[in-house]
Design a protein around this motif. Structure first.
Motif, mmCIF file in Angstrom:
data_model
loop_
_atom_site.group_PDB
_atom_site.id
_atom_site.type_symbol
_atom_site.label_atom_id
_atom_site.label_comp_id
_atom_site.label_asym_id
_atom_site.label_seq_id
_atom_site.Cartn_x
_atom_site.Cartn_y
_atom_site.Cartn_z
ATOM 1 N N ARG A 172 0.806 -1.149 0.007
ATOM 2 C CA ARG A 172 0.026 -0.215 -0.116
ATOM 3 C C ARG A 172 0.754 1.229 -0.075
ATOM 4 N NH1 ARG A 172 -3.988 2.820 -1.354
ATOM 5 N NH2 ARG A 172 -5.394 3.737 0.109
ATOM 6 N N SER A 173 1.924 1.237 0.803
ATOM 7 C CA SER A 173 2.677 2.526 0.922
ATOM 8 C C SER A 173 3.916 2.574 -0.247
ATOM 9 C CB SER A 173 3.776 2.258 2.289
ATOM 10 O OG SER A 173 4.668 1.500 2.342
ATOM 11 N N GLY A 174 4.271 1.420 -0.821
ATOM 12 C CA GLY A 174 5.289 1.472 -1.966
ATOM 13 C C GLY A 174 6.702 1.457 -1.406
ATOM 14 N N ALA A 175 6.793 1.361 -0.006
ATOM 15 C CA ALA A 175 7.976 1.181 0.624
ATOM 16 C C ALA A 175 8.378 -0.319 0.858
ATOM 17 C CB ALA A 175 8.089 1.703 1.874
ATOM 18 N N ALA A 176 9.581 -0.718 0.319
ATOM 19 C CA ALA A 176 9.954 -2.268 0.613
ATOM 20 C C ALA A 176 9.905 -2.610 2.079
ATOM 21 C CB ALA A 176 11.604 -2.259 0.099
ATOM 22 N N VAL A 177 9.605 -3.887 2.172
ATOM 23 C CA VAL A 177 9.459 -4.487 3.572
ATOM 24 C C VAL A 177 10.794 -4.186 4.297
ATOM 25 C CG1 VAL A 177 9.382 -6.588 4.710
ATOM 26 C CG2 VAL A 177 7.946 -6.360 2.731
#
Length: 162
Positions: free
Chosen positions: A19-24
């Protein structure tokens, strides 16, 4: 972008990432730096509250304009009860960061403008080079590299002098 049902109050790390587009790995890093928080399930899985989406968006926007993570963490910690930042919070914090960014921009312009000069002379003088020694004052009086003057040796205590 995957939709998260409104009834879902907690997100897995995968859902937050999608949802955020940030990698885990970035989310784990943000958590280790105190930028976001999670709780652990009985199976030791991370669960993030829905407001972590806004916090991640806040962190990523601040990073894009060059704000260091420590500064972002301090800003988030200063919010009442460490709540999720609002539009007003962003406006207030970004106004405070504006001067810092202006100074960095000036420094980058100065470095850019003198980059060719430094490469052209090849001296990389620690006393006069704009890249090696920014904001140099002695460079206005002298040019080129200079050796530090040698200090005179003091006589040793057990040697007689004169």
């Amino acid at each position: 972008m995957p939709q998260i049902p409104q009834t879902l109050q907690e997100l897995s790390v995968g859902q937050l990432s999608a949802r955020s587009g940030a990698a885990v790995s970035a989310l784990h890093f943000y958590e280790s730096k105190g930028l976001i928080t999670s709780r652990r399930t009985s199976g030791n899985q991370r669960r993030y509250s829905r407001d972590a989406l806004r916090r991640v968006a806040f962190v990523r926007a601040a990073q894009r304009v060059g704000i260091p993570l420590a500064t972002i963490r301090d800003a988030l910690a200063a919010l009442p009860e460490e709540r999720t930042p609002t539009r007003e919070d962003w406006a207030h914090l970004s106004e405070g960061w504006r001067q810092e960014l202006e100074e960095r921009i000036k420094q980058l312009h100065r470095l850019r403008d003198h980059l060719a000069d430094c490469i052209g002379c090849g001296c990389l003088s620690l006393e006069t080079c704009v890249l090696s020694n920014p904001d140099d004052v002695s460079g206005e009086r002298i040019t080129g590299s200079r050796l530090m003057p040698e200090r005179k040796k003091e006589p040793e205590a057990d040697q007689e002098c004169c």
